[in-house]
Structure formats: C-alpha cells, structure tokens
Design an enzyme around this catalytic site. Sequence first.
Site, PDB file in Angstrom:
ATOM      1  N   LEU B  73      15.742  -1.541  -5.749  1.00  0.00           N
ATOM      2  CA  LEU B  73      16.820  -0.605  -5.482  1.00  0.00           C
ATOM      3  C   LEU B  73      18.142  -1.327  -5.283  1.00  0.00           C
ATOM      4  O   LEU B  73      18.219  -2.324  -4.576  1.00  0.00           O
ATOM      5  CB  LEU B  73      16.459   0.123  -4.190  1.00  0.00           C
ATOM      6  N   ASP B 127       0.520  -4.392   2.130  1.00  0.00           N
ATOM      7  CA  ASP B 127       0.554  -5.173   3.377  1.00  0.00           C
ATOM      8  C   ASP B 127       0.100  -4.389   4.603  1.00  0.00           C
ATOM      9  O   ASP B 127      -0.139  -4.968   5.648  1.00  0.00           O
ATOM     10  CB  ASP B 127       1.978  -5.698   3.625  1.00  0.00           C
ATOM     11  N   GLN B 274      -3.753  -9.721  -6.226  1.00  0.00           N
ATOM     12  CA  GLN B 274      -3.997  -8.801  -5.118  1.00  0.00           C
ATOM     13  C   GLN B 274      -3.288  -7.462  -5.302  1.00  0.00           C
ATOM     14  O   GLN B 274      -3.568  -6.501  -4.590  1.00  0.00           O
ATOM     15  CB  GLN B 274      -3.509  -9.421  -3.793  1.00  0.00           C
TER      16      GLN B 274
END
EC number: 2.7.1.11
Lengths: 341, 341, 341, 341
Positions: B73, B127, B274
């Site tokens: 952004l 996370d 991941q």
Amino acid sequence: MRIGVLTAGGDCPGLNAVIRSVVHRAVVDRRDQVIGFEDGFKGLLEGRYRPLDINEVSGILARGGTILGSSRLERSRLREACDNAEQFRRKLSLDALIPIGGEGTLTAARMLADAGIPVVGVPKTIDNDISATDRTFGFDTAVGVATEAIDRLKTTAESHQRVMVVEVMGRHAGWIALEAGMAGGAHGICVPERPFEVDAMCKMIEDRFERGKKFAVICVAEGARPAEGSMPYERGEIDPYGHERFTGIGTRLAAELEQRLGKEARPVILGHIQRGGTPTAYDRVLATRFGWHAVEAAHRGEFGMMTSLRGTDIVMTPLADATAELKRVPQNRMDETEAVF
Amino acid sequence: MRIGVLTAGGDCPGLNAVIRSVVHRAVVDRRDQVIGFEDGFKGLLEGRYRPLDINEVSGILARGGTILGSSRLERSRLREACDNAEQFRRKLSLDALIPIGGEGTLTAARMLADAGIPVVGVPKTIDNDISATDRTFGFDTAVGVATEAIDRLKTTAESHQRVMVVEVMGRHAGWIALEAGMAGGAHGICVPERPFEVDAMCKMIEDRFERGKKFAVICVAEGARPAEGSMPYERGEIDPYGHERFTGIGTRLAAELEQRLGKEARPVILGHIQRGGTPTAYDRVLATRFGWHAVEAAHRGEFGMMTSLRGTDIVMTPLADATAELKRVPQNRMDETEAVF
Amino acid sequence: MRIGVLTAGGDCPGLNAVIRSVVHRAVVDRRDQVIGFEDGFKGLLEGRYRPLDINEVSGILARGGTILGSSRLERSRLREACDNAEQFRRKLSLDALIPIGGEGTLTAARMLADAGIPVVGVPKTIDNDISATDRTFGFDTAVGVATEAIDRLKTTAESHQRVMVVEVMGRHAGWIALEAGMAGGAHGICVPERPFEVDAMCKMIEDRFERGKKFAVICVAEGARPAEGSMPYERGEIDPYGHERFTGIGTRLAAELEQRLGKEARPVILGHIQRGGTPTAYDRVLATRFGWHAVEAAHRGEFGMMTSLRGTDIVMTPLADATAELKRVPQNRMDETEAVF
Amino acid sequence: MRIGVLTAGGDCPGLNAVIRSVVHRAVVDRRDQVIGFEDGFKGLLEGRYRPLDINEVSGILARGGTILGSSRLERSRLREACDNAEQFRRKLSLDALIPIGGEGTLTAARMLADAGIPVVGVPKTIDNDISATDRTFGFDTAVGVATEAIDRLKTTAESHQRVMVVEVMGRHAGWIALEAGMAGGAHGICVPERPFEVDAMCKMIEDRFERGKKFAVICVAEGARPAEGSMPYERGEIDPYGHERFTGIGTRLAAELEQRLGKEARPVILGHIQRGGTPTAYDRVLATRFGWHAVEAAHRGEFGMMTSLRGTDIVMTPLADATAELKRVPQNRMDETEAVF
C-alpha cells in the site's frame, strides 16, 4: 510425586504426544516419578505398568497410536476397583492418575475420582464431541485426512462426471463431516444432528449438472440418517461391539443417488485411516499442552478435573461437566454453509 | 448489495478460501453483486476490478495465493482516497468493502471506515499476531510446513550428530517458532519476545550429547535476537523494503553454535515456502467462516468491524482493537515448554 | 501440424500433465495447433473439441483429473469411425491423434491406427499392468496413497491389537498391493497372480501375537482371490459395469480372519482416493516426458506406436505390443518379500 | 553367515529401509547373523557394532536417518584397515560386509574388496549421480520435497508478481533440479552440467510478464554456475569441509535478477530438508529391494559388486563401474524441457 498415566478407548493421533509431555514436565522439570499402565484401565486393574523416563518417550511425539496400548473398559471390574480405591491407590503408591481418553474413559475417571483416587483427566476423541473443551486433539488430524480424501475425490469425480459419497467418522456428532466438508468444499454434508433430505440433495446435484458442473461430492458422517420418508432405510444387524454391521450409510446413500439420478455414484468409506498416523502440528501442540497442564494440576492438587481448551487457554474443568452432555454441532454452525442437508 | 473485496499485503494460505466464501454467501445465497479489486488497494484506487461470480471462484478453495493479486500500500494515495471517500464510494456504487489483510491493511481499512466507507475487515497473517482474534488463517499452514521441516531435520541431525538451526517466519511475534518448535519437538526455541541466551543453549546441547542424544534442533524466529552480551551481534544493512539484508539470525546462530561447541551446526532458512501452497483444513475452515460472517456483517450494517475467532465462535470486533497492539507470545505460553531460551 | 489429444478410461493422476506437456511442446516449441477432444473418444466421434493453447493448460500440471474429461468407449461406435477413418481424419484435419489411456484405449488406438488414423498412444493406468512400459504414470501416486494409509493403519492396529485388512486397487495385476505392501511394511500381501492361503496367513499372525507383536496389517488387491478350499468364497453379483457388487475381498478376508483368530479384524477399502488428486513428482515427470515424446514421434511420423519407459529412456513401442498381454507381477518380484501369501 | 552392515556418508531417506531389509532377509529367512557397525566405517575400524535382530529394525521402515549412525571417512585409517584386511575380517568373523553409501563409500568399499574383504555394496545418494544404477533411493524423496516447495512458491510468486529462485541440492549433477523443476513446472532450471545464460533467463521472465504471467520460479542446483560473462561471479571462501561458505548461487542469482529486471526476486534455499524424513514409497521399495538382493548376492558369493536398478530389475554390477564416472544429466534429458538455461 508418583504419577500414573494410561490411554484408553479408540486410537487417536496425539496420545503419544500427551504421554511424552507428561514425562517431560513431570520427570525432567519436576523430578517426579511417572509410571505408564499398559492397555488402559486393564493395566491399572491388573497392576501391569512400567516406569516411563525420558528415553521411553524419545521420538514418539510425531508417532500415531500409543506406546502404552489401549483397551476397552469392563465396567464391572472398574466398579470393583472403585470399591477398594484407597487400598488400590496405596498399593500402587499413586499420588496422581492421568487417564487419557474419550467419554467412556472420562466417566470412568470420574467414578475413580469420586471413590477417592486423585485423578486428572485428559480428554481425547477424534470426534470432537466432548462438551467441556473447545477442541480435542486427534480431531484436526482426522479432518485433515478426510479433507485430503475429498480433494482427491473431487478431481476424479469431475473428470468422470460422477457423484462421490465419502463416509467419515462421527457416530453421534457431525464435526468431522462438517469441517472436512467445508474444508474440501463438499457439495453436500450430512450430520447426525439433522436427518438429511435426499430429495433436496438430488435437486442440488441435478442443478449442478445443468449448470455444467457435472459432478458432486457428498460428505456423510457414519451416524447421519435420512429424514423419515426421505429414502428407504432400516437399521442393520448390530454386532457384539454395538456397530451396525449392515451396509453403512455411505454405501446406501450412493446406491440411492445412483438410482434416482441415473448417474454413476460411488461410495468411499474412509474408516480407520482417520484414526492413525502422524498427528498434525495443531494436534501435537494441543496434546503437549494438555499433558503439561495435567501435571501442573496434579501438583496443585486439582483432582476430579480435566484439561480443556478455552479460546487460547488451557483451563481445568470438572470431569462431571465433560461427560454431562455430548457436544453436538449447533444450528449456527450448520447455518454457516449451504451444504448441510 | 454491491460488495467489493480485495486482498492486500503478504501472501497467506486461505485468501482464496475467503474470496470464494464471500462470493458463495453473497452471490449464491443472498443475490448480492460482488466485485473483486485487483492487486489490493491499488485496484481500488485505480478502479481496476472485475465481477466475481460462482464460476470465477470454482476450484480455488484449496489453492494458495490470491486470484485477485495483492500489493503493498502507498499511504499517500490511500489518504487521498480517504479525503474523497463518499465520492469514491458512489463512483464504485459500493455498499460494502471487504478488505482481507494484515495489520497494515486493517489500519488502512480503519482509515477508510473513519472516512465513511462501509468496511468489514477480514484479518490475515501467517504470523498470528493480530490481537482481536484467537487465531488467523494461514498460521496453521505455516506451522505445519515448519513442523514438517523440523521432523525431517531431526532424523538427519540424529544420524549425523549435528545441530540444525531452523529459521522460521515471525519478525515481531514468535508464534510460528513456538508452535512449530513444540509440534516438532525442537530442543531450543527462540522468539522475538525474549532475547535468547546462547550460553544456556550451549549447555543444553552439551548435556544432550553427554546423555548420548548427539544432536539438537533449534527453531528460531527470524525476529529473535540474542540477549545483550550473549553473542556478538549487530544489525545488518536494511534494504528499501525494510528487510535486514545481512545474514539472518538462523545463519548467525548456527555459526556461533558451531564455533562454541566444536560440533557441526547447519542453518536452514524456510522462507517463503511457509507462505504459499494449499492451506490446511483448519485454515480453509477458518477462512471460509470469516468470509461468510463478513457478508453477514455487511448485511447487518456492522461496519468498521472485522471478523474474529473467539473460542469456537466468529464474532465482530472493532477494527480499532485489532490494530491497537500486536499480539505477542505471553509469558504463560513460553512457560509451557522448557525449550524457550 | 494439427494434433488432437484425448483422455479416455478411468481417472489417473498425471493426465493433465501429459496434456500440458503436449501443448507446451507442440504449440510453444513447434508452432503446431493442438485440439482437445472432450470426454474421450466420444468427443472425437461427435466432433466435440476445443483448441488448446498455453493459457488453457496453465496451472494444471499438479492437478488431478483431466481438463478434457473422459468416458467409457462404445465399441460399436468406434468401429464405425474406423470404417470411415480417412474421411473422418480429413474432416477434422488431423495430422496426428494422441489418445491417452489404458488397455482399452490403446486397443482402440490400435484399431484407429490400423484404419489409417495417424495415432501416437500414451499409456496410462494406475495399475501399472501395461506390458510395453516399465512403469505407467499414476501408479506411483496410487502406491503413495496406499502406503500412507498403511502407515496410518499400522499405528492404530498396534495400539489396539488388531488386524487391519487394506484393500487396494488391482483387478488383474497386483502391482499396487505389492509395492504399497512393501513400502508400508505390510505383514501380508495378496495379489491376483497367486491365490492366497488363509491358513498360512493365520499362522503368521498368530506367530506375531506370540512374539508380542500383537497386530498385523494385510494389504490385499481387489482382484486377489483365496486358494481353492482356503476359505469359503463365491463370486458376488456382477453389475452392468462388470464390477462385483457383492462384498469385496477385503471385507470378506477381515471377517474370515476375525472368526478364525478370535481377534478383532477390520477392513479398510481405499477405493477411489487412489485415483484422484495431485500426482507425485515421479508421475508428473513421467507424464511430462510422455507428452513431449508423443509430439516428437508425431513429427517423425512414427504412428501406430506408443511412448514407453525403458530404464531411464522414453522409447516408442508398437501399440500391438502394448496390448498383447497384461503385465502381471512375476514370480521373482513376489520372491523379494516373504509377505506374499 | 555372519553379515556386517554399515551406513556412511550424508543422510539419505531409505537407509533404515535397507538395514531393515537386510535383517529381514538374512536373519528371518536365511538364519544368518547380522551385526551393525556404528557411525559408518568408524565403527568398523574401531570394532564398535551391535547385533541386529528383527526387534532392532521394527518400525524403522518409514523413518528417515539411520539407526546405525554415519560419519565421514578418514582415508588414512581406511588404508590401514585394507593393509590388514584378512586379519581384520577374521577378528570380526565377517562372511560378508554390506556398506551402504555414496560415491566415497563405494570407493572405500572397492578398496576393501580389493584387499580381500567380501563386500557387497549398496549405492545411496539423493543426488542420483551414480553411474551403474538407473536410480538411487533417497532421490525420489528429495525431488518430492523440492517439488512441493516449488508448488508452494508458485502460488505466492503469482499473487505477488515476484520471481522466486529455489536452490536445491546437486553439487555436481543436476538431477534434483531437473526433475523437481519439471515436476513443479519451474520456468527456469539451472544444472551444473550446463553453465546458464542470465540474459536468456531475463528475456524469458520479461516475456512472461508481458504475456500477463507476472511471476516466475527458477529452480537452480547448488552446483550450477553462470556462463562466462553471463553475470559477475567469483567463488566464495571454501570451508574445511570443502563447502563454499560464501553466499550460494540461489541468493546471488535472485539478487542479479532483481537488479536486472527491476522486479522483486527472492531466494529460497531448501538445504537439509531434502535429506531427512520419511522416504517416499518409491524409495522404500527400492531400498528394500536393494537390501534383499545384497543378502542374496552375499549368499551367492558375488563380492566386489553392488546392487543396481536396471529397468525394473535389480542386478549386480562391479563396484569399479559404479565409481568410474559420475552420472550427469545428459543432453537428451535437458532437451526434453525448454526450461533448462
């Protein structure tokens, strides 16, 4: 302290992770003694056990099954033990007993607790149907196996313009069917909590074929049953273990759909592959935390309780609450998907 | 209703599952219109979007990535949009906007909401560090990938009497390191929340070797740092994206351990594997539920809120709460394992 | 050139990889035109096809099923096509036809080739029972799925002192049972090539229990049958598709073992999950190589042939050889494991 | 017979499966004695071994690593052993020695054989670069791990319009890069056998972005090197183990691509996760067959030979042939994909 641990009831990925965690926390951190009873309550009643140290639990975290073995409980023998509980506890010099098991085991655990045995329960069921905990270990693994099966069946159904009916575990509660059905994107989901309507399911499938989506996958819990009058259905013969030995619901539903729709429909019964093998990371973490907290509860003297997941915390809840009522899929969870019939 | 949806920020398994769920609930069940903005907020600001119907989202449930694309952004451009929010909303005829993203995205979502855009946020981060929700989708997949890596490294470490250091994601919060470390049975875990002590870690490894367990696996979050004086450490060069381009902590720690212990130590940096690929069943279910509830919230007019998992329920929480504070690993979670250094 | 491609017969992981490879080699490298017939030979006979360019095959390498669909062949209609082959070929302007399929498809391919259609076959069967090639794609994936199931069942069998009987695919050849049985370490393997002796199997299981290994896993091919007099057996009802609709051999064998041994024995029927889903890396490579070589053969004008794996090379062999005889498990492969009964 | 077995060199999934198979065939079927030397040739030279019976190898089939341990060979000590071979063999009462290992191990095995030790070698390398065998076990598992990583990276690359560079094992031969690259559909593959052209790779990536495919995945073997003048490159510092300790080729190539293309490029170094963990079904079968045939060869007195896969058969080939030349990726295999640069 001298802590006994045992695993009872059906197999469930994560049992070894609990055992390992109990030993790590108790023996390594707290210098306790841990003994493991063999073959569930049988080993407890017969005094068959072995000391568990850190070498005994080395390498078992990721392994399915239970290094202690398991067995079904004979109620009469348990009652006997309860009648002589204090004497029993002394003979084994038990300061705490950690039974890991499902509804039956936890009920037995409660009986033992009422009789004076210092019990800390650890709930276990791939069905996720124990009230007092948000989730049980083993469930995530079972859902994962079932979801992978649905993933695989979808491509083959699509290529061959077929209906595939996958029967998953869940005799009394539809959690596996619901979550694997959602995760796999099944077009129909049948749970024991709501008798399913075959007409509506046929209509959905026909609509799909008309829209050019010439296949469908239905995920049905073994305990799901058709709504009255929805399709011919009578219970099969019950074997000594209480299992219905007649053709299961998955096979029957596939036959019914094939006949009504005039399209190939094939059943796939996943069975015991949902119960075995390496637990998912989620289940290993939950099982490990349960084991750790069970030891802590024993040290705090919180007996007659069991470990539970509440949100992100492990809390202790009375064994009585755990077994008071089966945790079934509530209406609002079914509402979250249009696929439940 | 006319609902816009966009995905912003880093990749996260489950994004497509949310998009699909929004379309299923809105278009199929509620006869809404759904448009998808391309490349995150960029597509919103530039008016690049496409209608999303059921065919567009067919087969994406199990797919990693996002069919809408994503991007970082630019704050200045976002502020511009906020200044002309009402005009903007009208031009796009948006009755609701569902941005799916992490902390940055949710902050932007809140700015848009404050400026009058009817926003319902969906939190996303591998996370797991967003306060208002028990878990975020993507996290379970990341932990699964990291756990499988630890499983694999353990056997090779054991056969070769080596120390393996696995660096996993987690710049500010150690959730992945903690849960993958627990699930994989790592002997050491380093999280950003607690500076780690290299001396203690060396002692643990030496103790293991003395006990005949001649290997160790350490799981270290990329954001973990040594305690002051614990090992030589200075920050590396920061690249334009804010990443430290110097050798990461995993590589440095392995070198330090090798030197101190005189035993082979090898780093493995898991990196982006991941973030990608098929989400686990858990993440697909959570993502699907988030999508469903976001549409429902839009219909109820609950704007300025985001979907959250609380226990087993999906609830709506204010966007402000979500971004107020990072959810870090609390002390009691670290206490549950002796492995955190 | 203008090359037609079609997929016929049962589903098989790797079909999409072949299609993709044909398009990559033909369209991208060689500037050919490729058209894909829908639903196997049906699409060929009915002239239903679509052009395949690189976008059509984007993202399908790892996907199970076939983007072209498949169907069973009606012999009468095929013969019709053969009678008007040249006319037919011209109408479609086909310079080459690449049918991908199993024994039936390759037989049909040979008929078409004999009638003058320029055919290059690509063999496909999860059963691995085609003579002219060392291995077929799809087989490795099926073995992988079956092996993972055996892995899972072993832990649950061990914990519960049970016999598990896993029924895998293989109506006429026991390759999947043999290799999955070896890979999973099954204690008994039953293949169609050798009628199995139930007495010997019971003795092996009893010996295991006596040695303290109180469980066993038996891997049985669906086409395996007991040796005469070994256990009661009569064939079930045959459905219109030639399938035996009566209880399968896995279920019957489990019941027989339970009765004879007085121990719990449970069947698991893997069924269609062996056929669907993401192909293994091995199968993707083999399928990709087959596609590439099929295009090259077409350009060299080697028709009436099919791609085959010989050692590490892909070679062309006559279609006649491929279908002359089923490739069954030879004696020397059975000798390599004591587990075949 | 009294048979010794040892595992040497780098870790490789399937080592335990060979050990188990040797024990099953020798001890159970042939009533031999089997002893396992610990930590490779070290255990042989130091007389450290333990008897291996069926219980020792129970449950190890699916486990990575080696229950016997492994180590690097010191040439000088080996030579010493060769000089006193006969005396040595008698002291240990060895009728046969089965060393399982890679090129170095097989060279050592040949030296021992030349010195009179009755040796039957079993080749092992995840790199698949041993001449005398079609494939080695471990390779399929490594390719599988690398392919899954590429699958995961593709979705994240696509969502974020990135270039991902995956570095896989293969110092001297590019088999893993080639097969994982093909299986994962990598857009670029770099192997040690052909210096890669960065210009051509950049053009390919730019072409993709122009066609709207705004991402790319490059699979590069650790031993791949740029063509002269293709990009700045100098070798890094060499550590005592002969490894290049400077930034690897994957990281350097990603940096070069990012700079040239002005697009984000990220390296992922798979490292040791390719070496560990559960072997695939393919590798378990191959390893099991190798073990079985090694015992049979010992009984037939075929020493100085090693087991090899030729087509579908296991045959014995002279150890001399195995180590004569490295098996590199030949030109015709590179031609099968346009992706090799």
